[in-house]
Design an enzyme around this catalytic site. Structure first.
Site, mmCIF file in Angstrom:
data_model
loop_
_atom_site.group_PDB
_atom_site.id
_atom_site.type_symbol
_atom_site.label_atom_id
_atom_site.label_comp_id
_atom_site.label_asym_id
_atom_site.label_seq_id
_atom_site.Cartn_x
_atom_site.Cartn_y
_atom_site.Cartn_z
ATOM 1 N N TYR A 99 -4.529 -12.897 7.834
ATOM 2 C CA TYR A 99 -4.020 -12.199 9.012
ATOM 3 C C TYR A 99 -4.855 -12.560 10.230
ATOM 4 O O TYR A 99 -6.074 -12.723 10.130
ATOM 5 C CB TYR A 99 -4.112 -10.672 8.823
ATOM 6 C CG TYR A 99 -3.107 -10.110 7.870
ATOM 7 C CD1 TYR A 99 -1.807 -9.866 8.270
ATOM 8 C CD2 TYR A 99 -3.468 -9.799 6.563
ATOM 9 C CE1 TYR A 99 -0.877 -9.332 7.391
ATOM 10 C CE2 TYR A 99 -2.550 -9.264 5.681
ATOM 11 C CZ TYR A 99 -1.254 -9.031 6.099
ATOM 12 O OH TYR A 99 -0.351 -8.509 5.228
ATOM 13 N N TYR A 138 -2.697 -12.712 -1.068
ATOM 14 C CA TYR A 138 -4.135 -12.738 -0.750
ATOM 15 C C TYR A 138 -4.931 -11.848 -1.699
ATOM 16 O O TYR A 138 -4.420 -10.886 -2.260
ATOM 17 C CB TYR A 138 -4.398 -12.396 0.715
ATOM 18 C CG TYR A 138 -3.857 -11.063 1.209
ATOM 19 C CD1 TYR A 138 -4.563 -9.877 1.009
ATOM 20 C CD2 TYR A 138 -2.652 -11.011 1.902
ATOM 21 C CE1 TYR A 138 -4.078 -8.663 1.499
ATOM 22 C CE2 TYR A 138 -2.157 -9.810 2.394
ATOM 23 C CZ TYR A 138 -2.884 -8.635 2.188
ATOM 24 O OH TYR A 138 -2.391 -7.460 2.665
ATOM 25 N N ARG A 148 -2.950 -9.087 -3.677
ATOM 26 C CA ARG A 148 -1.723 -8.505 -3.154
ATOM 27 C C ARG A 148 -0.661 -9.583 -3.220
ATOM 28 O O ARG A 148 -0.860 -10.698 -2.738
ATOM 29 C CB ARG A 148 -1.878 -8.079 -1.681
ATOM 30 C CG ARG A 148 -2.803 -6.943 -1.462
ATOM 31 C CD ARG A 148 -2.178 -5.571 -1.174
ATOM 32 N NE ARG A 148 -0.823 -5.315 -1.580
ATOM 33 C CZ ARG A 148 0.129 -4.878 -0.764
ATOM 34 N NH1 ARG A 148 -0.124 -4.676 0.505
ATOM 35 N NH2 ARG A 148 1.343 -4.628 -1.217
ATOM 36 N N HIS A 151 4.018 -10.254 0.821
ATOM 37 C CA HIS A 151 4.745 -9.106 1.375
ATOM 38 C C HIS A 151 4.793 -9.211 2.890
ATOM 39 O O HIS A 151 3.958 -9.873 3.507
ATOM 40 C CB HIS A 151 4.094 -7.790 0.951
ATOM 41 C CG HIS A 151 2.674 -7.669 1.425
ATOM 42 N ND1 HIS A 151 1.632 -8.244 0.741
ATOM 43 C CD2 HIS A 151 2.132 -7.102 2.530
ATOM 44 C CE1 HIS A 151 0.499 -8.011 1.397
ATOM 45 N NE2 HIS A 151 0.767 -7.325 2.492
ATOM 46 N N HIS A 153 5.004 -6.623 6.257
ATOM 47 C CA HIS A 153 4.932 -5.238 6.732
ATOM 48 C C HIS A 153 5.995 -5.015 7.800
ATOM 49 O O HIS A 153 6.204 -5.872 8.664
ATOM 50 C CB HIS A 153 3.564 -4.954 7.346
ATOM 51 C CG HIS A 153 2.416 -5.100 6.391
ATOM 52 N ND1 HIS A 153 1.901 -4.039 5.684
ATOM 53 C CD2 HIS A 153 1.688 -6.182 6.014
ATOM 54 C CE1 HIS A 153 0.889 -4.467 4.934
ATOM 55 N NE2 HIS A 153 0.741 -5.765 5.105
HETATM 56 FE FE LIG Z 1 -0.636 -6.953 3.972
#
Ligand SMILES: [Fe+2]
Length: 222
Positions: A99, A138, A148, A151, A153
């Site tokens: 991110y 990640y 995770r 996905h 958000h």
């Molecule tokens: Fe996330």
């Protein structure tokens, strides 16, 4: 610690859900208070052109690394009524699972051509559409080796309410061990984008993600 009146189960390996779970039964704020204390700005004034295409930072720049995908869906109420002019804010990790955020300490590769954030509005029939780069999975908890799964958000805002959810992808190896997916139980299926082919448009794959903001068939919100 005593745990009085807990409303939610806690994922087995999520060490933050305990702090995020309400300790007392939630009470609805009276309608008069909800309406009088919340500034209301029509969502359409917030989003800019081109924010629907997250695969590039601006139309004149080259695309980010990774696989471009489309996500489409309809936002509806519990009774099935489409929600028009509803603001969706979208954010996802880049192709490498990173991110663009000060709290992402993973050390994974940043992509100068990927911002990872976008905003779109639903049309008169409640439909939305955006393009993004298929996110990388990640390693969220290096201490216990928990990943995770891929996905996206999504935040859904309408009137004074904001709901936040995540769209998952089908057949991902880490779906079954994801703490949020475990909390969702059978409802997890509703938070998985349904793949479709995208002939004639400049993305590799599409995913259908219909959002229902309440009722028995509601999308799972955080
Ligand atoms: Fe996330």
């Amino acid at each position: 610690m005593t745990k009085l009146g807990r409303q939610l189960g806690i994922g087995p390996t999520d060490n933050t859900s305990d702090q995020r779970t309400p300790r007392k039964r939630l009470r609805l704020i009276p309608a008069a208070a909800r309406e009088s204390f919340v500034p209301y700005l029509p969502a359409r004034v917030l989003s800019r052109q081109n924010e629907w295409d997250m695969t590039r930072i601006s139309p004149d720049l080259t695309r980010a690394d990774g696989i471009p995908i489309e996500v489409t869906g309809t936002v509806r109420t519990e009774s099935g009524r489409p929600l028009r002019n509803t603001l969706l804010e979208i954010w996802n990790a880049n192709h490498y699972g990173r991110y663009r955020h000060v709290e992402d300490h993973s050390g994974l590769k940043l992509d100068d051509r990927f911002l990872g954030m976008g905003r779109v509005l639903t049309d008169d029939d409640g439909n939305y559409r955006f393009w993004t780069i298929s996110p990388g999975a990640y390693l969220a908890r290096p201490d216990i080796g928990r990943w995770r799964p891929k996905h996206i958000h999504l935040s859904v805002s309408g009137g004074s309410a904001r709901l936040v959810t995540q769209m998952y992808f089908p057949d991902e190896p880490n779906n079954a061990t994801d703490p949020m997916a475990i909390l969702m139980g059978d409802a997890f299926e509703r938070n998985i984008g349904k793949p479709y082919d995208t002939p004639g448009i400049d993305v590799e794959k599409g995913f259908r993600f219909n959002i229902v903001v309440g009722g028995r068939n509601a999308t799972f919100f955080e």
